[in-house]
Design a protein around this motif. Structure first.
Motif, PDB file in Angstrom:
ATOM      1  N   HIS A  16       0.824  -1.209   0.000  1.00 47.51           N
ATOM      2  CA  HIS A  16       0.000   0.000   0.000  1.00 47.51           C
ATOM      3  C   HIS A  16       0.863   1.265   0.000  1.00 47.51           C
ATOM      4  CE1 HIS A  16      -3.574  -2.293   0.252  1.00 47.51           C
ATOM      5  NE2 HIS A  16      -3.497  -2.628   1.544  1.00 47.51           N
ATOM      6  N   ILE A  17       1.977   1.218   0.708  1.00 48.03           N
ATOM      7  CA  ILE A  17       2.875   2.377   0.749  1.00 48.03           C
ATOM      8  C   ILE A  17       3.475   2.635  -0.634  1.00 48.03           C
ATOM      9  CG2 ILE A  17       5.063   3.258   1.674  1.00 48.03           C
ATOM     10  CD1 ILE A  17       4.405   1.701   4.266  1.00 48.03           C
ATOM     11  N   ALA A  18       3.899   1.559  -1.295  1.00 48.28           N
ATOM     12  CA  ALA A  18       4.490   1.690  -2.634  1.00 48.28           C
ATOM     13  C   ALA A  18       3.480   2.262  -3.625  1.00 48.28           C
ATOM     14  CB  ALA A  18       5.000   0.333  -3.108  1.00 48.28           C
ATOM     15  N   GLU A  19       2.199   1.901  -3.439  1.00 53.54           N
ATOM     16  CA  GLU A  19       1.150   2.378  -4.340  1.00 53.54           C
ATOM     17  C   GLU A  19       0.540   3.704  -3.873  1.00 53.54           C
ATOM     18  OE1 GLU A  19      -1.590  -0.857  -4.283  1.00 53.54           O
ATOM     19  OE2 GLU A  19      -0.349  -2.168  -5.548  1.00 53.54           O
ATOM     20  N   LYS A  20       1.049   4.256  -2.775  1.00 54.73           N
ATOM     21  CA  LYS A  20       0.523   5.506  -2.206  1.00 54.73           C
ATOM     22  C   LYS A  20      -0.974   5.392  -1.905  1.00 54.73           C
ATOM     23  CE  LYS A  20       4.513   7.565  -2.953  1.00 54.73           C
ATOM     24  NZ  LYS A  20       5.431   7.861  -1.846  1.00 54.73           N
ATOM     25  N   ASN A  21      -1.387   4.222  -1.465  1.00 55.97           N
ATOM     26  CA  ASN A  21      -2.793   3.952  -1.198  1.00 55.97           C
ATOM     27  C   ASN A  21      -3.121   4.314   0.254  1.00 55.97           C
ATOM     28  OD1 ASN A  21      -5.406   2.996  -1.121  1.00 55.97           O
ATOM     29  ND2 ASN A  21      -4.940   1.107  -2.241  1.00 55.97           N
ATOM     30  N   ASP A  22      -3.233   5.616   0.515  1.00 55.75           N
ATOM     31  CA  ASP A  22      -3.426   6.107   1.883  1.00 55.75           C
ATOM     32  C   ASP A  22      -4.749   5.635   2.488  1.00 55.75           C
ATOM     33  OD1 ASP A  22      -1.105   7.354   1.267  1.00 55.75           O
ATOM     34  OD2 ASP A  22      -1.891   9.399   1.312  1.00 55.75           O
ATOM     35  N   LYS A  23      -5.780   5.543   1.667  1.00 55.93           N
ATOM     36  CA  LYS A  23      -7.099   5.141   2.164  1.00 55.93           C
ATOM     37  C   LYS A  23      -7.065   3.724   2.720  1.00 55.93           C
ATOM     38  CE  LYS A  23     -11.953   4.829   0.836  1.00 55.93           C
ATOM     39  NZ  LYS A  23     -12.955   4.998  -0.257  1.00 55.93           N
ATOM     40  N   GLU A  24      -6.439   2.809   1.989  1.00 66.75           N
ATOM     41  CA  GLU A  24      -6.358   1.423   2.445  1.00 66.75           C
ATOM     42  C   GLU A  24      -5.497   1.300   3.705  1.00 66.75           C
ATOM     43  OE1 GLU A  24      -7.881  -1.347   1.587  1.00 66.75           O
ATOM     44  OE2 GLU A  24      -9.101  -0.200   0.186  1.00 66.75           O
ATOM     45  N   LEU A  25      -4.440   2.090   3.769  1.00 70.93           N
ATOM     46  CA  LEU A  25      -3.585   2.084   4.965  1.00 70.93           C
ATOM     47  C   LEU A  25      -4.371   2.519   6.188  1.00 70.93           C
ATOM     48  CD1 LEU A  25      -0.216   3.596   3.646  1.00 70.93           C
ATOM     49  CD2 LEU A  25      -0.533   1.307   4.588  1.00 70.93           C
ATOM     50  N   ALA A  26      -5.141   3.594   6.034  1.00 71.09           N
ATOM     51  CA  ALA A  26      -5.925   4.120   7.151  1.00 71.09           C
ATOM     52  C   ALA A  26      -6.982   3.110   7.598  1.00 71.09           C
ATOM     53  CB  ALA A  26      -6.585   5.436   6.746  1.00 71.09           C
ATOM     54  N   VAL A  27      -7.644   2.480   6.634  1.00 70.58           N
ATOM     55  CA  VAL A  27      -8.676   1.475   6.948  1.00 70.58           C
ATOM     56  C   VAL A  27      -8.054   0.276   7.659  1.00 70.58           C
ATOM     57  CG1 VAL A  27     -10.287  -0.190   5.947  1.00 70.58           C
ATOM     58  CG2 VAL A  27     -10.217   2.155   5.082  1.00 70.58           C
ATOM     59  N   LEU A  28      -6.903  -0.162   7.164  1.00 67.33           N
ATOM     60  CA  LEU A  28      -6.231  -1.340   7.714  1.00 67.33           C
ATOM     61  C   LEU A  28      -5.820  -1.129   9.173  1.00 67.33           C
ATOM     62  CD1 LEU A  28      -5.139  -4.172   7.024  1.00 67.33           C
ATOM     63  CD2 LEU A  28      -3.006  -3.086   6.320  1.00 67.33           C
ATOM     64  N   MET A  29      -5.434   0.111   9.508  1.00 68.81           N
ATOM     65  CA  MET A  29      -4.891   0.367  10.849  1.00 68.81           C
ATOM     66  C   MET A  29      -5.864   1.114  11.745  1.00 68.81           C
ATOM     67  SD  MET A  29      -0.974   1.305   9.777  1.00 68.81           S
ATOM     68  CE  MET A  29      -0.243   0.473  11.175  1.00 68.81           C
ATOM     69  N   ASN A  30      -7.054   1.365  11.248  1.00 72.37           N
ATOM     70  CA  ASN A  30      -8.010   2.191  11.982  1.00 72.37           C
ATOM     71  C   ASN A  30      -8.418   1.588  13.322  1.00 72.37           C
ATOM     72  OD1 ASN A  30      -9.824   4.487  12.188  1.00 72.37           O
ATOM     73  ND2 ASN A  30     -11.475   3.030  11.828  1.00 72.37           N
ATOM     74  N   ASP A  31      -8.628   0.275  13.356  1.00 67.39           N
ATOM     75  CA  ASP A  31      -9.119  -0.375  14.587  1.00 67.39           C
ATOM     76  C   ASP A  31      -8.000  -0.950  15.451  1.00 67.39           C
ATOM     77  OD1 ASP A  31     -11.770   0.169  13.933  1.00 67.39           O
ATOM     78  OD2 ASP A  31     -11.928  -1.640  12.698  1.00 67.39           O
ATOM     79  N   MET A  32      -6.764  -0.723  15.064  1.00 67.68           N
ATOM     80  CA  MET A  32      -5.637  -1.255  15.834  1.00 67.68           C
ATOM     81  C   MET A  32      -5.335  -0.385  17.058  1.00 67.68           C
ATOM     82  SD  MET A  32      -2.807  -2.502  13.069  1.00 67.68           S
ATOM     83  CE  MET A  32      -3.153  -3.748  11.827  1.00 67.68           C
ATOM     84  N   HIS A  33      -4.876  -1.024  18.109  1.00 68.79           N
ATOM     85  CA  HIS A  33      -4.428  -0.293  19.300  1.00 68.79           C
ATOM     86  C   HIS A  33      -3.136   0.452  18.968  1.00 68.79           C
ATOM     87  CE1 HIS A  33      -2.893   0.410  23.389  1.00 68.79           C
ATOM     88  NE2 HIS A  33      -4.157   0.285  23.781  1.00 68.79           N
ATOM     89  N   HIS A  34      -2.951   1.620  19.578  1.00 65.34           N
ATOM     90  CA  HIS A  34      -1.763   2.426  19.262  1.00 65.34           C
ATOM     91  C   HIS A  34      -0.457   1.699  19.581  1.00 65.34           C
ATOM     92  CE1 HIS A  34      -2.865   3.585  23.460  1.00 65.34           C
ATOM     93  NE2 HIS A  34      -1.564   3.508  23.646  1.00 65.34           N
ATOM     94  N   ALA A  35      -0.480   0.828  20.608  1.00 63.22           N
ATOM     95  CA  ALA A  35       0.732   0.065  20.944  1.00 63.22           C
ATOM     96  C   ALA A  35       1.057  -0.950  19.852  1.00 63.22           C
ATOM     97  CB  ALA A  35       0.563  -0.637  22.286  1.00 63.22           C
ATOM     98  N   ASP A  36       0.012  -1.527  19.241  1.00 65.33           N
ATOM     99  CA  ASP A  36       0.224  -2.480  18.148  1.00 65.33           C
ATOM    100  C   ASP A  36       0.755  -1.776  16.906  1.00 65.33           C
ATOM    101  OD1 ASP A  36      -0.706  -4.528  19.758  1.00 65.33           O
ATOM    102  OD2 ASP A  36      -2.783  -4.315  19.078  1.00 65.33           O
ATOM    103  N   ILE A  37       0.237  -0.579  16.639  1.00 62.78           N
ATOM    104  CA  ILE A  37       0.724   0.190  15.487  1.00 62.78           C
ATOM    105  C   ILE A  37       2.194   0.560  15.696  1.00 62.78           C
ATOM    106  CG2 ILE A  37       0.458   2.308  14.138  1.00 62.78           C
ATOM    107  CD1 ILE A  37      -2.520   2.248  14.824  1.00 62.78           C
ATOM    108  N   ALA A  38       2.550   0.938  16.913  1.00 57.80           N
ATOM    109  CA  ALA A  38       3.949   1.265  17.214  1.00 57.80           C
ATOM    110  C   ALA A  38       4.847   0.059  16.975  1.00 57.80           C
ATOM    111  CB  ALA A  38       4.073   1.739  18.665  1.00 57.80           C
ATOM    112  N   GLU A  39       4.351  -1.127  17.336  1.00 55.75           N
ATOM    113  CA  GLU A  39       5.123  -2.353  17.113  1.00 55.75           C
ATOM    114  C   GLU A  39       5.337  -2.586  15.620  1.00 55.75           C
ATOM    115  OE1 GLU A  39       4.845  -7.149  18.157  1.00 55.75           O
ATOM    116  OE2 GLU A  39       3.432  -5.737  19.070  1.00 55.75           O
ATOM    117  N   ILE A  40       4.301  -2.291  14.822  1.00 58.14           N
ATOM    118  CA  ILE A  40       4.414  -2.435  13.367  1.00 58.14           C
ATOM    119  C   ILE A  40       5.434  -1.444  12.809  1.00 58.14           C
ATOM    120  CG2 ILE A  40       3.191  -2.087  11.179  1.00 58.14           C
ATOM    121  CD1 ILE A  40       0.651  -3.094  12.611  1.00 58.14           C
ATOM    122  N   LEU A  41       5.353  -0.202  13.242  1.00 59.74           N
ATOM    123  CA  LEU A  41       6.268   0.818  12.732  1.00 59.74           C
ATOM    124  C   LEU A  41       7.721   0.495  13.067  1.00 59.74           C
ATOM    125  CD1 LEU A  41       4.341   4.162  13.445  1.00 59.74           C
ATOM    126  CD2 LEU A  41       4.300   2.708  11.423  1.00 59.74           C
TER     127      LEU A  41
END
Length: 449
Positions: A16-41
């Protein structure tokens, strides 16, 4: 179920990042806990992590910032403008915002503070920055609910509703006087079951735990742990209520202290992480290795001075490693228990009762080990006097190790030195030298060489 980063998820995000697909990125991470997102980053490279960070809303990314590894947070902040950083900090509690601002350069720090939208929020953050980060003042947040002792219940409830809008969690309701001096706390049950005309001064609880702004963070943690507190108020030198510390802040302190003690017990002289540079790792680990090297050289001289004993009683040298290992283990066990007692407050200073207990435990343990050693030596070598000498030496060395392991942490603690340093190389290397000296001294008394 605990969240875990998968290769499939990382691959999907990178796509999604390579395709600049911001909408899909936001949807994919919308329901994730902030600690889980930090782990991904933390699993992504800096460029991809920064890209995702900028896609998400500031109310989400503000919490993520707090969970990121230090180097990634520093990298992301370096790619944000002062205005963008300020937007993140506007979403955070004052103590969390102050922690992030403290990591910035002086120039950027001033720009970020000027960009903060909420003036009162900015003032509170600036006020927190003047405290030492390892003190109660450096830990506390300004968000709390307080009422005046001269109000009645009706006025109190009205004011609480206004204040609670800026407080994410209301652990306690604090009572102050007209000078903002802390007087006590208010029970929510009493507030709900009392007439609206009742004065707060008639129902508030006067006994409560609090700390001063200069109280050490480890001491704050000990107090909160001892009294099972979810939050504790902080007062200044005049007794005025200036903030509160919540349990989530103290968990971080406990973790950092445990990490530091664990590393110190392993002979690491400064705080390090697995992602630190080779130079930093060497600088942290080499000092104790060099000290151990010098001490072991001294131990080798002790062995050299007893060469004649080895020629006459060859089994003496065979059991030196066993003696060193056993004494080291006894010493580390004794020191670990003392350090634990000092940390949790069950042991504050030298106690003759505890010292006697430790010596008794070591004496019994040493006697059992020595008897087993005597039986083994007698069966294997049929040199009964030598076996007796080795066994008695073992008991003496074990008692010495227990004494050293018990008294050294207490001595260090009394002299304001972290006693955790005594639970690792300090004890084991000291026991090597003094233990071997005692070993040959006792053996010489018995065998007469």
């Amino acid at each position: 179920m605990e969240f875990k980063v998968s290769k499939e998820l990382i691959a999907e995000l990178e796509k999604h990042i390579a395709e600049k697909n911001d909408k899909e990125l936001a949807v994919l991470m919308n329901d994730m806990h902030h600690a889980d997102i930090a782990e991904i980053l933390d699993e992504l490279d800096f460029e991809d992590a920064t890209y995702i960070f900028k896609v998400l809303d500031s109310d989400q990314t503000a919490e993520i910032l707090l969970e990121l590894e230090d180097d990634l947070r520093e990298n992301i902040l370096s790619r944000l403008s002062p205005k963008e950083i300020a937007e993140e900090l506007d979403e955070l509690d004052t103590n969390d915002a102050a922690d992030i601002i403290a990591e910035l350069s002086q120039e950027i720090k001033a720009e970020v503070i000027n960009e903060l939208m909420d003036v009162e929020h900015a003032k509170d953050i600036v006020d927190l920055l003047r405290y030492d980060e390892n003190s109660a003042g450096g830990l506390m947040g300004k968000e709390l609910v307080k009422v005046n002792e001269n109000w009645n219940v009706l006025t109190c409830v009205k004011e609480m509703r206004i204040q609670a809008e800026n407080v994410s969690r209301v652990h306690s309701i604090y009572v102050v006087d007209d000078e903002n001096r802390l007087k006590g706390r208010l029970s929510l049950k009493d507030l709900l079951t009392t007439s609206t005309k009742t004065q707060i001064s008639d129902i508030y609880i006067r006994k409560l735990n609090f700390v001063n702004v200069d109280t050490d963070d480890v001491e704050v943690a000990r107090i909160m742990q001892k009294y099972d507190l979810e939050a504790i108020p902080v007062v200044d030198e005049l007794g005025r209520l200036v903030g509160r510390i919540t349990i989530d802040d103290i968990v971080d302190v406990i973790k950092e202290e445990a990490d530091k003690d664990y590393q110190m017990a392993a002979g690491i002289t400064q705080d390090i992480e697995t992602n630190d540079s080779i130079v930093e790792l060497i600088r942290a680990r080499l000092p104790w290795l060099l000290i151990g090297f010098v001490i072991e050289i001294i131990a080798s001289f002790v062995l050299k001075d007893n060469e004649r004993a080895f020629e006459k009683y060859t089994t003496l040298i065979i059991f030196v490693p066993l003696l060193s290992a056993t004494a080291g283990n006894i010493g580390v066990q004794a020191s670990a228990i003392v350090v634990q007692g000092l940390a949790n407050g069950t042991l504050k200073e030298f106690s003759s009762n505890y010292f006697s207990k430790e010596i008794t435990v070591s004496m019994v343990s040493g006697t059992i080990i020595s008897l087993l050693l005597l039986v083994y030596h007698s069966l294997m070598y049929q040199q009964y006097l030598v076996g007796f000498a080795i066994s008695i030496s073992m008991i003496v060395v074990i008692l010495f190790a227990a004494t050293l392991g018990t008294l050294v942490p207490l001595f260090l603690h009394k002299n304001k030195i972290d006693p955790a340093i005594a639970t690792g190389p300090f004890i084991t290397t000291s026991n090597d030298v003094f233990g071997i000296m005692l070993y040959f001294w006792v053996a010489k008394l018995i065998l007469g060489f």
